[in-house]
Design an enzyme around this catalytic site. Structure first.
Site, PDB file in Angstrom:
ATOM      1  N   HIS A  44      28.378  14.748   8.980  1.00 47.86           N
ATOM      2  CA  HIS A  44      28.306  15.125  10.387  1.00 47.86           C
ATOM      3  C   HIS A  44      27.633  16.477  10.484  1.00 47.86           C
ATOM      4  O   HIS A  44      27.379  17.130   9.469  1.00 47.86           O
ATOM      5  CB  HIS A  44      29.673  15.093  11.078  1.00 47.86           C
ATOM      6  CG  HIS A  44      30.613  16.198  10.741  1.00 47.86           C
ATOM      7  ND1 HIS A  44      31.267  16.290   9.544  1.00 47.86           N
ATOM      8  CD2 HIS A  44      31.010  17.285  11.461  1.00 47.86           C
ATOM      9  CE1 HIS A  44      32.054  17.372   9.553  1.00 47.86           C
ATOM     10  NE2 HIS A  44      31.908  17.998  10.700  1.00 47.86           N
TER      11      HIS A  44
ATOM     12  N   ASP B 156      38.237  18.749  11.069  1.00 47.69           N
ATOM     13  CA  ASP B 156      37.620  18.043   9.937  1.00 47.69           C
ATOM     14  C   ASP B 156      38.635  17.845   8.810  1.00 47.69           C
ATOM     15  O   ASP B 156      38.671  16.786   8.176  1.00 47.69           O
ATOM     16  CB  ASP B 156      36.412  18.821   9.389  1.00 47.69           C
ATOM     17  CG  ASP B 156      35.251  18.872  10.363  1.00 47.69           C
ATOM     18  OD1 ASP B 156      35.169  17.985  11.238  1.00 47.69           O
ATOM     19  OD2 ASP B 156      34.433  19.797  10.254  1.00 47.69           O
TER      20      ASP B 156
ATOM     21  N   GLU C  48      27.229  16.576  18.089  1.00 45.48           N
ATOM     22  CA  GLU C  48      27.364  16.399  16.646  1.00 45.48           C
ATOM     23  C   GLU C  48      26.932  14.982  16.282  1.00 45.48           C
ATOM     24  O   GLU C  48      27.322  14.032  16.942  1.00 45.48           O
ATOM     25  CB  GLU C  48      28.818  16.649  16.187  1.00 45.48           C
ATOM     26  CG  GLU C  48      29.193  18.110  16.190  1.00 45.48           C
ATOM     27  CD  GLU C  48      30.484  18.422  15.398  1.00 45.48           C
ATOM     28  OE1 GLU C  48      31.039  17.508  14.740  1.00 45.48           O
ATOM     29  OE2 GLU C  48      30.913  19.588  15.444  1.00 45.48           O
TER      30      GLU C  48
HETATM   31 ZN   LIG Z   1      33.003  19.462  11.577  1.00 48.33          ZN
END
Ligand SMILES: [Zn+2]
Length: 134
Positions: A81, A94, A23
């Protein structure tokens, strides 16, 4: 709430996402403009988890970007992200991050899907993404 961002910045983030097997993450810098947030720059920060399914910004780099933005009169208006294997919707992890960083969260996929989110009174809400030129 609207996120005003140039198409070229979005394209750059998608490219960044395509070229990484973990990521990618970082900050959106710019300024608040009434009900909107205007993004003028993005700054990538190293993902210290090196994970394809989670991110944590490297703290020293993170502080450097924030300091530099402040020196130049820019605000951290968002966090971006990527999601490599799932839709650009905030994960449980998140949501936790969004509670700590109550700014706009932009999520990008290698397929070019881009969506933005914000927490409002504890509820996740989608933010409209507007092309700067319109
Ligand atoms: Zn995420």
């Amino acid at each position: 709430m609207r996120l005003i961002i140039g198409r070229e910045i979005i394209e750059m983030l998608i490219e960044m996402t395509k070229n990484a097997n973990v990521e990618v993450c970082g900050f959106l810098l710019g300024r608040r403009d009434g009900e909107g947030v205007l993004v003028s720059e993005v700054r990538k920060v190293r993902n210290r988890l090196n994970s394809p399914s989670a991110f944590e910004m490297e703290p020293v780099e993170m502080v450097r970007v924030i300091d530099e933005a402040e020196e130049r009169g820019l605000e951290v208006v968002g966090i971006f992200h990527s999601h490599l294997k799932c839709p650009p919707v905030p994960s449980e992890r998140d949501l936790e991050g969004m509670r700590n960083w109550p700014v706009v969260w932009l999520i990008v996929t290698p397929e070019g899907e881009v969506r933005a989110w914000v927490l409002r009174e504890g509820e996740v809400e989608e933010v409209e993404i507007v092309d700067e030129r319109r």
